[in-house]
Write an enzyme that holds these catalytic residues in place. Structure first.
Site, PDB file in Angstrom:
ATOM      1  N   ASP A  45     -13.556   6.785  -2.892  1.00 62.42           N
ATOM      2  CA  ASP A  45     -12.936   6.454  -4.179  1.00 62.42           C
ATOM      3  C   ASP A  45     -13.587   7.206  -5.347  1.00 62.42           C
ATOM      4  OD1 ASP A  45     -11.181   4.762  -2.915  1.00 62.42           O
ATOM      5  OD2 ASP A  45     -12.250   2.927  -3.431  1.00 62.42           O
ATOM      6  N   ILE A  82      -7.647   3.579 -14.190  1.00 62.29           N
ATOM      7  CA  ILE A  82      -7.498   3.722 -12.739  1.00 62.29           C
ATOM      8  C   ILE A  82      -6.300   2.934 -12.211  1.00 62.29           C
ATOM      9  CG2 ILE A  82      -9.943   4.250 -12.447  1.00 62.29           C
ATOM     10  CD1 ILE A  82     -10.217   1.545 -10.955  1.00 62.29           C
ATOM     11  N   ALA A 108     -16.309  -4.132 -14.185  1.00 58.76           N
ATOM     12  CA  ALA A 108     -17.501  -4.017 -13.331  1.00 58.76           C
ATOM     13  C   ALA A 108     -17.195  -4.472 -11.903  1.00 58.76           C
ATOM     14  CB  ALA A 108     -18.651  -4.851 -13.926  1.00 58.76           C
ATOM     15  N   SER A 124       0.829  -1.216   0.000  1.00 60.72           N
ATOM     16  CA  SER A 124       0.000   0.000   0.000  1.00 60.72           C
ATOM     17  C   SER A 124       0.860   1.261   0.000  1.00 60.72           C
ATOM     18  CB  SER A 124      -0.911   0.008   1.225  1.00 60.72           C
ATOM     19  OG  SER A 124      -1.568   1.264   1.303  1.00 60.72           O
ATOM     20  N   ARG A 125       0.476   2.227  -0.865  1.00 54.98           N
ATOM     21  CA  ARG A 125       1.170   3.515  -0.910  1.00 54.98           C
ATOM     22  C   ARG A 125       0.534   4.512   0.066  1.00 54.98           C
ATOM     23  NH1 ARG A 125       3.593   0.679  -4.145  1.00 54.98           N
ATOM     24  NH2 ARG A 125       4.953   1.392  -5.801  1.00 54.98           N
ATOM     25  N   SER A 126      -0.547   4.101   0.745  1.00 57.02           N
ATOM     26  CA  SER A 126      -1.254   5.059   1.607  1.00 57.02           C
ATOM     27  C   SER A 126      -0.397   5.592   2.758  1.00 57.02           C
ATOM     28  CB  SER A 126      -2.550   4.441   2.142  1.00 57.02           C
ATOM     29  OG  SER A 126      -3.466   4.316   1.087  1.00 57.02           O
ATOM     30  N   GLY A 165      -4.108   6.541 -13.027  1.00 59.34           N
ATOM     31  CA  GLY A 165      -4.869   6.304 -11.798  1.00 59.34           C
ATOM     32  C   GLY A 165      -4.277   6.912 -10.533  1.00 59.34           C
ATOM     33  N   LYS A 225     -13.041  -4.242   2.163  1.00 59.46           N
ATOM     34  CA  LYS A 225     -13.967  -3.152   1.839  1.00 59.46           C
ATOM     35  C   LYS A 225     -15.444  -3.552   1.930  1.00 59.46           C
ATOM     36  CE  LYS A 225     -11.148  -0.082  -0.984  1.00 59.46           C
ATOM     37  NZ  LYS A 225     -11.066   0.657  -2.228  1.00 59.46           N
ATOM     38  N   THR A 243      -8.547  -1.731   2.551  1.00 64.42           N
ATOM     39  CA  THR A 243      -8.221  -2.208   1.208  1.00 64.42           C
ATOM     40  C   THR A 243      -8.487  -3.706   1.166  1.00 64.42           C
ATOM     41  OG1 THR A 243      -6.567  -2.143  -0.542  1.00 64.42           O
ATOM     42  CG2 THR A 243      -5.714  -2.422   1.694  1.00 64.42           C
ATOM     43  N   GLY A 286     -14.929  -3.622  -8.078  1.00 60.63           N
ATOM     44  CA  GLY A 286     -15.043  -2.589  -7.052  1.00 60.63           C
ATOM     45  C   GLY A 286     -14.667  -1.203  -7.571  1.00 60.63           C
TER      46      GLY A 286
HETATM   47  N1  LIG Z   1      -6.379   4.461  -8.607  1.00 61.15           N
HETATM   48  C1  LIG Z   1      -7.014   4.033  -7.553  1.00 61.15           C
HETATM   49  O1  LIG Z   1      -7.137   4.701  -6.523  1.00 61.15           O
HETATM   50  C2  LIG Z   1      -7.667   2.674  -7.627  1.00 61.15           C
HETATM   51  C3  LIG Z   1      -8.788   2.370  -6.822  1.00 61.15           C
HETATM   52  C4  LIG Z   1      -9.376   1.092  -6.936  1.00 61.15           C
HETATM   53  C5  LIG Z   1      -8.828   0.155  -7.806  1.00 61.15           C
HETATM   54  N2  LIG Z   1      -7.738   0.486  -8.559  1.00 61.15           N
HETATM   55  C6  LIG Z   1      -7.161  -0.492  -9.503  1.00 61.15           C
HETATM   56  O2  LIG Z   1      -8.195  -0.950 -10.357  1.00 61.15           O
HETATM   57  C7  LIG Z   1      -7.971  -2.292 -10.735  1.00 61.15           C
HETATM   58  C8  LIG Z   1      -9.231  -3.123 -10.459  1.00 61.15           C
HETATM   59  O3  LIG Z   1      -9.462  -3.144  -9.067  1.00 61.15           O
HETATM   60  P1  LIG Z   1     -10.860  -3.651  -8.471  1.00 61.15           P
HETATM   61  O4  LIG Z   1     -10.801  -3.434  -7.007  1.00 61.15           O
HETATM   62  O5  LIG Z   1     -12.005  -3.081  -9.264  1.00 61.15           O
HETATM   63  O6  LIG Z   1     -10.764  -5.233  -8.765  1.00 61.15           O
HETATM   64  P2  LIG Z   1     -11.971  -6.301  -8.855  1.00 61.15           P
HETATM   65  O7  LIG Z   1     -13.128  -5.854  -8.045  1.00 61.15           O
HETATM   66  O8  LIG Z   1     -11.334  -7.603  -8.587  1.00 61.15           O
HETATM   67  O9  LIG Z   1     -12.418  -6.233 -10.411  1.00 61.15           O
HETATM   68  C9  LIG Z   1     -11.535  -6.656 -11.414  1.00 61.15           C
HETATM   69  C10 LIG Z   1     -12.075  -6.259 -12.784  1.00 61.15           C
HETATM   70  O10 LIG Z   1     -11.091  -6.613 -13.753  1.00 61.15           O
HETATM   71  C11 LIG Z   1     -11.686  -7.505 -14.710  1.00 61.15           C
HETATM   72  N3  LIG Z   1     -10.708  -8.457 -15.204  1.00 61.15           N
HETATM   73  C12 LIG Z   1      -9.834  -9.186 -14.466  1.00 61.15           C
HETATM   74  N4  LIG Z   1      -9.092  -9.973 -15.272  1.00 61.15           N
HETATM   75  C13 LIG Z   1      -9.519  -9.735 -16.542  1.00 61.15           C
HETATM   76  C14 LIG Z   1      -9.143 -10.244 -17.816  1.00 61.15           C
HETATM   77  N5  LIG Z   1      -8.177 -11.152 -17.963  1.00 61.15           N
HETATM   78  N6  LIG Z   1      -9.770  -9.751 -18.909  1.00 61.15           N
HETATM   79  C15 LIG Z   1     -10.732  -8.834 -18.791  1.00 61.15           C
HETATM   80  N7  LIG Z   1     -11.152  -8.313 -17.607  1.00 61.15           N
HETATM   81  C16 LIG Z   1     -10.538  -8.760 -16.494  1.00 61.15           C
HETATM   82  C17 LIG Z   1     -12.799  -8.188 -13.964  1.00 61.15           C
HETATM   83  O11 LIG Z   1     -13.715  -8.724 -14.889  1.00 61.15           O
HETATM   84  P3  LIG Z   1     -14.623 -10.022 -14.484  1.00 61.15           P
HETATM   85  O12 LIG Z   1     -15.788  -9.485 -13.701  1.00 61.15           O
HETATM   86  O13 LIG Z   1     -15.004 -10.574 -15.810  1.00 61.15           O
HETATM   87  O14 LIG Z   1     -13.740 -10.939 -13.672  1.00 61.15           O
HETATM   88  C18 LIG Z   1     -13.362  -6.986 -13.172  1.00 61.15           C
HETATM   89  O15 LIG Z   1     -14.156  -6.171 -13.987  1.00 61.15           O
HETATM   90  C19 LIG Z   1      -6.740  -2.750  -9.945  1.00 61.15           C
HETATM   91  O16 LIG Z   1      -5.623  -2.622 -10.764  1.00 61.15           O
HETATM   92  C20 LIG Z   1      -6.647  -1.749  -8.807  1.00 61.15           C
HETATM   93  O17 LIG Z   1      -5.327  -1.534  -8.357  1.00 61.15           O
HETATM   94  C21 LIG Z   1      -7.162   1.714  -8.497  1.00 61.15           C
END
Ligand SMILES: NC(=O)c1ccc[n+]([C@@H]2O[C@H](COP(=O)([O-])OP(=O)(O)OC[C@H]3O[C@@H](n4cnc5c(N)ncnc54)[C@H](OP(=O)(O)O)[C@@H]3O)[C@@H](O)[C@H]2O)c1
Length: 282
Positions: free
Chosen positions: A110, A225, A137, A22-24, A248, A73, A69, A139
């Site tokens: 977020d 993101i 779709a 975590s970078r927090s 992001g 969550k 995290t 988190g």
């Molecule tokens: N910048 C920020 O502050 C911030 C905040 C939150 C998250 N993030 C980043 O956002 C990313 C997602 O996080 P999350 O919490 O949303 O994760 P999550 O809830 O696990 O959702 C993952 C998403 O990625 C898709 N996915 C995973 N593998 C895939 C593949 N091979 N091909 C196509 N789609 C794929 C999943 O699709 P399926 O539903 O089909 O599995 C789902 O839509 C991470 O990299 C995280 O670090 C950044």
């Protein structure tokens, strides 16, 4: 004893499992130092079954609150004493505030962080400039979609590998969301004013997001993101054809600001120095 003996050393934390990535802590401890405030922000490795005990310990230990995290969550939703509308809609708590009576309040910053990051990068950005394509779709998508709808998005094309998950999100959120099949993701970009990647594709150690930008207008804003790496393959491809891009990191930086108001009653700034420090850590 003088009043000074009762002054508090301010404390907040981030709970996760794992946690050391975590970078927090770096982000929040920058603000303690910058504003000359006695306090600290610590990473806490909390096993999933121990979240409730850990959250309840915040008050007796004198913590003002914490961030959550992976994987906490969602679980926190059933633990805290009050959940606000934003966290309830997103279905996840990113920030817990300990109130003076020890009760716990859960919110989600977020979506605020996401919208602020876009406005910081592109002050003239208008969410209703045209259709917005959101890939993913999970988190992160829930926070982004919530923020875009709150800002007044007129058409949102939601594409997820697992279509049922996108449909569930659309059903819960209502509003102008059109679910598009994963196989039609390239066509879905036609005429869009904005494209957002919320999937983990493109993150360090993962494959790039498999999408062609050929149908996307070159004026469209492309945001990702993911913030490790700073420029994902998607953003590099978008930049190469002339699209404006936003990574992001701003989302991470800006989601942290409202927590300071809630925990410590202070406004904090995302300074160029902070951004550079965080970028250098990536
Ligand atoms: N910048 C920020 O502050 C911030 C905040 C939150 C998250 N993030 C980043 O956002 C990313 C997602 O996080 P999350 O919490 O949303 O994760 P999550 O809830 O696990 O959702 C993952 C998403 O990625 C898709 N996915 C995973 N593998 C895939 C593949 N091979 N091909 C196509 N789609 C794929 C999943 O699709 P399926 O539903 O089909 O599995 C789902 O839509 C991470 O990299 C995280 O670090 C950044």
């Amino acid at each position: 004893m003088t009043q000074e003996h009762y002054q508090r050393f301010l404390m907040a934390a981030v709970m996760g499992y794992p946690i050391m990535h975590s970078r927090s802590p770096m982000l929040h401890n920058y603000w303690f130092k910058r504003y000359g405030i006695e306090g600290t922000y610590v990473p806490m490795l909390i096993e999933p079954g121990k979240l409730e005990a850990a959250l309840r310990a915040l008050h007796p230990l004198g913590f003002s609150g914490c961030n959550l995290t992976i994987p906490h969550k969602q679980d926190a939703m059933t633990i805290v004493d009050e959940v606000d509308d934003v966290a309830r809609s997103i279905g996840a708590i990113s920030c817990v505030v300990v109130r003076p009576d020890g009760s716990l309040f859960g919110t989600n910053n977020d979506c605020y962080g996401y919208i602020e990051s876009i406005l910081e990068a592109v002050p003239a950005w208008k969410v209703d400039a045209g259709p917005v394509a959101v890939i993913g779709a999970g988190g992160g998508a829930r926070a982004v979609v919530y923020g875009l709808l709150q800002k007044g998005a007129r058409e949102l094309r939601l594409v997820n590998r697992n279509r049922a998950r996108a449909e569930e999100l659309a059903r819960q959120f209502g509003g102008p969301i059109h679910v598009v099949d994963w196989n039609d993701r390239t066509a879905a970009l036609e005429g869009c004013a904005m494209l957002v990647n919320t999937t983990s594709q493109g993150m360090q150690g993962m494959a790039a997001l498999d999408i062609s930008l050929e149908k996307l207008p070159t004026s469209a804003l492309v945001s990702d993101i993911v913030y490790i790496p700073k420029e994902t393959a998607l953003l590099a491809a978008a930049r190469a054809r002339g699209n404006p891009t936003v990574n992001g990191l701003g989302m991470l930086l800006h989601q942290a600001r409202p927590a300071w108001g809630a925990w410590f009653g202070r406004d904090v700034e995302v300074t160029p120095e902070l951004r550079a420090m965080m970028e250098n850590s990536i």
